[in-house]
Design an enzyme around this catalytic site. Sequence first.
Site: not given
Ligand code: CAA
Length: 379
Positions: A123, A125, A128, A132, A157-158, A243, A279, A363
């Site tokens: 996956f 996403l 660089p 977040s 990327i895992t 998560r 303890q 994640e």
């Molecule tokens: N669930 C569902 N929808 C969500 C959501 C959630 N948890 N968080 C945000 N959204 C939706 C919002 O509803 C919005 O949608 P609409 O416009 O349709 O209403 C849209 O996403 C944008 O949301 P925000 O305006 O809140 O966006 P933001 O930029 O302020 O922030 C954030 C969003 C929560 C910070 C998000 O960017 C985030 O989760 N960042 C972290 C990313 C992440 O987890 N990366 C991990 C990489 S993958 C990985 O690590 C895999 C691996 O290999 C192990």
Amino acid sequence: MDFNLSEEQLMIQQAARDFAQNELLPEVIERDRDQKFPTEQVKKMGEMGLLGMMVDPKYGGAGMDSVSYVLAMEEIAKIDASAAVVMSVNNSLVCAGLEKFASEEQKVKYLTPLASGKVIGAFALSEPEAGSDATSQKTTAEDKGDYYLLNGIKNWITNGGTASYYIVIAQTDPEKKHKGINAFIVERGWEGFEVGVKEDKLGIRGSDTHSLIFNNVKVPKENRIGEDGFGFNFAMAVLNGGRIGIASQALGIASGAYELALKYAKTRKAFKTEIINHQVIAFKLADMATQITAARMLCFKAACEKDAGKDISESGAMAKLYASQVAMDTTIEAVQIHGGYGYVKEYHVERMMRDAKITQIYEGTSEIQKIVISRSIAK
Ligand code: CAA
């Protein structure tokens, strides 16, 4: 509320426990040392149904519930957190996303081999400059009519070096911000797609983490997931479920370290008695046991809510935030209880301490989980 596990759930837990003991434990120290991917073990996990646990059997999955997934993840991660993240990404980020949002043709072509473990997925996403802040995607997917032209770099990327299929998130229309983002299924081997450097990591060293480079890669239109502009919402929805997987991985790391520390404390003597009779040690173990149980309950709650079709953004984030902190705290204390032995590789807990750290980062960092939780409770 029923806290008893079903017979089927207990069977899955036992099968994962036996597999971890017999197949993962023997060379886990060497794989960590040499950064060696558990190829044979992952193949067997696929045959056992552990790579597409919750997917409908008609698409090659095992058709189990999410609590079973938590149980199996915990058992695998107790012994080998690297194998656990391979499992988590394939199940939660790749298979779950495809099952929920892909077209029938995409499911037949891609989900079926992924869920049955014939191939594994990744996956993509993070970039660089977009970790977040995931809406700031720099990778572009230019609409060229019947295909998209993909350009950019993905980082950390895992399964990056071992996957056959990749879900890639990219910006199609920057003017539309997150509504201009799309998700695509990209096959390894396509022209212009190159797997980049392998990261030399602190922990989960048996998993392979790579950058990915896309240079004018032609992605057929039928490989876009969902409607145009659905990519960011797709990624967020998938990560909510992911998560639970990482929370369960963290839970497993914590319970693995706790079990070793408890065993050690019952046998190691200091000041004429087993150290558990002091303890100061007993209280550390009491804290660990309590926090691990609480983390497990949060994982189960999120899993049950997922199976009930509820919004799991809050419960998934809570489970990951808490379980990853417990993993960090427990492994540090497990090393402490082991004293000098804890600091050497043979006793496993130093590896677990290194493995635990990433659960607070990938994640969604702990700080991101707090954003998700605080936005949810403020609604
Ligand atoms: N669930 C569902 N929808 C969500 C959501 C959630 N948890 N968080 C945000 N959204 C939706 C919002 O509803 C919005 O949608 P609409 O416009 O349709 O209403 C849209 O996403 C944008 O949301 P925000 O305006 O809140 O966006 P933001 O930029 O302020 O922030 C954030 C969003 C929560 C910070 C998000 O960017 C985030 O989760 N960042 C972290 C990313 C992440 O987890 N990366 C991990 C990489 S993958 C990985 O690590 C895999 C691996 O290999 C192990």
